[in-house]
Write a protein that holds these residues in place. Structure first.
Motif, PDB file in Angstrom:
ATOM      1  N   LEU A 130       0.941  -1.244   0.151  1.00 36.87           N
ATOM      2  CA  LEU A 130      -0.008  -0.115   0.190  1.00 36.87           C
ATOM      3  C   LEU A 130       0.855   1.189  -0.080  1.00 36.87           C
ATOM      4  O   LEU A 130       1.691   1.192   0.912  1.00 36.87           O
ATOM      5  N   ILE A 131       0.893   1.991  -1.125  1.00 31.62           N
ATOM      6  CA  ILE A 131       1.596   3.329  -1.168  1.00 31.62           C
ATOM      7  C   ILE A 131       0.793   4.474  -0.592  1.00 31.62           C
ATOM      8  O   ILE A 131      -0.326   4.681  -1.281  1.00 31.62           O
ATOM      9  N   GLU A 132       1.123   4.896   0.345  1.00 27.35           N
ATOM     10  CA  GLU A 132       0.593   6.192   1.036  1.00 27.35           C
ATOM     11  C   GLU A 132       0.993   7.413   0.167  1.00 27.35           C
ATOM     12  O   GLU A 132       2.113   7.452  -0.225  1.00 27.35           O
ATOM     13  N   GLY A 133      -0.026   8.361  -0.183  1.00 24.98           N
ATOM     14  CA  GLY A 133       0.354   9.511  -0.857  1.00 24.98           C
ATOM     15  C   GLY A 133      -0.889   9.825  -1.616  1.00 24.98           C
ATOM     16  O   GLY A 133      -2.057   9.491  -1.385  1.00 24.98           O
ATOM     17  N   ARG A 134      -0.594  10.820  -2.644  1.00 25.01           N
ATOM     18  CA  ARG A 134      -1.578  11.445  -3.280  1.00 25.01           C
ATOM     19  C   ARG A 134      -1.973  10.584  -4.682  1.00 25.01           C
ATOM     20  O   ARG A 134      -1.082  10.119  -5.331  1.00 25.01           O
ATOM     21  N   GLU A 135      -3.455  10.517  -4.786  1.00 24.47           N
ATOM     22  CA  GLU A 135      -4.076   9.611  -5.825  1.00 24.47           C
ATOM     23  C   GLU A 135      -4.292  10.552  -7.338  1.00 24.47           C
ATOM     24  O   GLU A 135      -5.023  11.531  -7.259  1.00 24.47           O
ATOM     25  N   ILE A 193      -3.329  17.446 -14.786  1.00 28.01           N
ATOM     26  CA  ILE A 193      -3.584  16.183 -13.897  1.00 28.01           C
ATOM     27  C   ILE A 193      -4.713  16.277 -12.858  1.00 28.01           C
ATOM     28  O   ILE A 193      -4.888  17.270 -12.466  1.00 28.01           O
ATOM     29  N   ILE A 194      -5.361  15.283 -12.681  1.00 26.54           N
ATOM     30  CA  ILE A 194      -6.321  15.131 -11.711  1.00 26.54           C
ATOM     31  C   ILE A 194      -6.066  14.402 -10.730  1.00 26.54           C
ATOM     32  O   ILE A 194      -5.395  13.358 -10.496  1.00 26.54           O
ATOM     33  N   GLU A 195      -6.718  14.838  -9.569  1.00 29.55           N
ATOM     34  CA  GLU A 195      -6.259  14.332  -8.303  1.00 29.55           C
ATOM     35  C   GLU A 195      -7.804  13.899  -7.501  1.00 29.55           C
ATOM     36  O   GLU A 195      -8.416  14.770  -7.513  1.00 29.55           O
ATOM     37  N   MET A 196      -7.618  12.701  -6.880  1.00 30.96           N
ATOM     38  CA  MET A 196      -8.922  12.273  -6.207  1.00 30.96           C
ATOM     39  C   MET A 196      -8.628  12.677  -4.607  1.00 30.96           C
ATOM     40  O   MET A 196      -7.468  12.187  -3.948  1.00 30.96           O
ATOM     41  N   THR A 197      -9.252  13.725  -4.170  1.00 30.83           N
ATOM     42  CA  THR A 197      -8.741  14.091  -2.850  1.00 30.83           C
ATOM     43  C   THR A 197      -9.903  13.636  -2.070  1.00 30.83           C
ATOM     44  O   THR A 197     -11.114  13.365  -2.096  1.00 30.83           O
ATOM     45  N   PHE A 198      -9.586  13.320  -0.688  1.00 28.17           N
ATOM     46  CA  PHE A 198     -10.272  12.939   0.451  1.00 28.17           C
ATOM     47  C   PHE A 198     -10.410  13.539   1.631  1.00 28.17           C
ATOM     48  O   PHE A 198      -9.787  14.445   2.037  1.00 28.17           O
ATOM     49  N   ARG A 218      -7.120   6.041   2.625  1.00 34.84           N
ATOM     50  CA  ARG A 218      -7.339   7.135   1.464  1.00 34.84           C
ATOM     51  C   ARG A 218      -6.888   6.293   0.247  1.00 34.84           C
ATOM     52  O   ARG A 218      -5.758   6.405  -0.363  1.00 34.84           O
ATOM     53  N   ILE A 219      -7.962   5.410  -0.232  1.00 36.78           N
ATOM     54  CA  ILE A 219      -7.640   4.661  -1.243  1.00 36.78           C
ATOM     55  C   ILE A 219      -9.033   4.609  -2.338  1.00 36.78           C
ATOM     56  O   ILE A 219     -10.057   5.055  -2.014  1.00 36.78           O
ATOM     57  N   ALA A 220      -8.713   4.469  -3.543  1.00 37.53           N
ATOM     58  CA  ALA A 220      -9.778   4.656  -4.810  1.00 37.53           C
ATOM     59  C   ALA A 220     -10.425   3.438  -4.735  1.00 37.53           C
ATOM     60  O   ALA A 220     -10.298   2.481  -5.499  1.00 37.53           O
ATOM     61  N   THR A 221     -11.520   3.335  -3.686  1.00 42.03           N
ATOM     62  CA  THR A 221     -12.517   2.111  -3.791  1.00 42.03           C
ATOM     63  C   THR A 221     -13.553   2.130  -4.912  1.00 42.03           C
ATOM     64  O   THR A 221     -13.630   3.228  -5.504  1.00 42.03           O
ATOM     65  N   TYR A 222     -14.252   1.251  -5.385  1.00 38.99           N
ATOM     66  CA  TYR A 222     -15.034   1.435  -5.961  1.00 38.99           C
ATOM     67  C   TYR A 222     -16.181   2.322  -5.622  1.00 38.99           C
ATOM     68  O   TYR A 222     -16.775   3.054  -6.493  1.00 38.99           O
ATOM     69  N   LYS A 223     -16.474   2.311  -4.565  1.00 39.71           N
ATOM     70  CA  LYS A 223     -17.767   3.513  -3.833  1.00 39.71           C
ATOM     71  C   LYS A 223     -16.905   4.780  -4.102  1.00 39.71           C
ATOM     72  O   LYS A 223     -17.760   5.771  -4.306  1.00 39.71           O
ATOM     73  N   ALA A 224     -15.854   5.018  -3.635  1.00 46.17           N
ATOM     74  CA  ALA A 224     -14.948   6.068  -4.043  1.00 46.17           C
ATOM     75  C   ALA A 224     -15.115   6.758  -5.078  1.00 46.17           C
ATOM     76  O   ALA A 224     -15.092   8.161  -5.529  1.00 46.17           O
TER      77      ALA A 224
END
Length: 335
Positions: free
Chosen positions: A192-197, A213-218, A227-233
């Motif tokens: 699991l790499i912690e950081g910006r998506e 560049i697009i970022e997914m912010t949490f 802070r991961i890009a789950t299906y729901k996220a």
């Protein structure tokens, strides 16, 4: 020119006129958005939905004789693993088409094979191991917790949830078993790499343009959530609103770091044999190291979604963005 828009459909009984009614009614689906853009650009468009059989698709294409097929197929018989086969059928029947080849679609879907190819090209990827169907996970000693467990052959974050992140061998075995039983395929276990998506859109072929560049912010994580890009996220709007998850243009990236990301993503684009357009998903660690998580040929390009928004910020309004993909495909086929 004559362009056929090809896509998988839930309405196998519909013909072009039925789909055109949905286009006129401004139904919000990627294939209708693409068709509207092409019609606005003056093209002669035939919409061809693919369901359970290939014969109706081939008959309609043979009658229409398109100069180009805009390939929007994401699955066949509702199985995303067969996405590559539609491109193969088009190729075998001599049709020019947009997007990536069967090889790129097949290889990029396999998360393990993708990482091996990227690593060969000197691109950082998370450490990983495969757990084949029916086998218990044997975690290499260098693969340290926390880990994230994913289906090997799915995309769009299918099979990824908060429960995908595991902290010990017992939970790892349980999650791998879940993937095996639910998806009937191997699991991949990654560091699991912690950081910006970050999501990096690319358009082109020999010369590739990086889109903004697009970022997914949490929002604030709660109860130990990661802070991961789950299906729901990615896809559940109510969940995203509740968790304050947004897709925004990335801020605070220096010119040097942006150029570094562009170089890495362009290398990944060519290493996986992508064509015309694609998206690379990366994690930017705290020390500005860039890890490529996935490479996505033929990504989602619906109107007002992240790829289209990035193109517009780069000066390509939606109709022009779709035309750019057409132009890239035509030029590539001519060469």
């Amino acid at each position: 020119m004559k362009i056929a828009v090809l896509f998988d459909t839930l309405h196998p009984e519909w013909d072009d006129a039925d789909y055109k009614k949905a286009v006129e009614a401004k139904v919000e689906e990627a294939e209708y958005d693409v068709a509207r853009a092409l019609l606005t650009q003056g093209h002669d468009v035939l919409m061809v939905g693919v369901a359970e059989q290939l014969e109706p698709m081939l008959e309609r294409l043979a009658t229409f004789q398109p100069k180009l097929v805009f390939n929007g197929c994401e699955s066949f018989r509702r199985n995303a693993r067969h996405e590559y086969a539609l491109a193969a059928v088009l190729e075998m029947h001599g049709y020019r088409y947009t997007g990536s080849s069967p090889t790129a679609l097949l290889v990029a879907r396999n998360k393990s094979l993708t990482k091996k190819i990227l690593a060969y090209h000197g691109i950082r990827v998370p450490a990983f191991a495969e757990c084949h169907l029916g086998e218990k996970p044997m975690r290499p000693s260098e693969l340290r917790f926390p880990l994230i467990v994913k289906p090997l052959l799915e995309d769009a974050s299918v099979g990824i949830a908060q429960a995908s992140v595991v902290e010990n061998d017992e939970d790892l075995a349980e999650r791998v078993k879940f993937i095996h039983e639910k998806f009937r395929q191997a699991a991949i276990v990654e560091e699991l790499i912690e950081g910006r998506e970050l999501y990096v859109g690319l358009v082109g072929n020999e010369t590739v343009q990086q889109l903004p560049i697009i970022e997914m912010t949490f929002g604030e994580a709660e109860n130990g959530e990661h802070r991961i890009a789950t299906y729901k996220a990615k896809w559940d709007e109510e969940y995203r609103k509740r968790k304050k998850i947004k897709n925004v243009f990335a801020k605070g990236l220096s010119d040097a770091l942006t150029a570094k990301i562009a170089d890495i993503c362009t290398t990944a684009f060519h290493a996986l044999w992508l064509q015309d357009y694609g998206r690379v998903d990366v994690r930017l660690a705290h020390d500005d190291e860039v890890y490529v998580l996935e490479v996505n040929p033929n990504p989602f390009i619906a109107y007002e979604h992240e790829m289209a928004n990035a193109a517009e910020k780069a000066g390509l309004k939606y109709n022009d963005f779709i035309q750019r993909i057409v132009d890239e495909a035509v030029a590539r086929a001519r060469e």
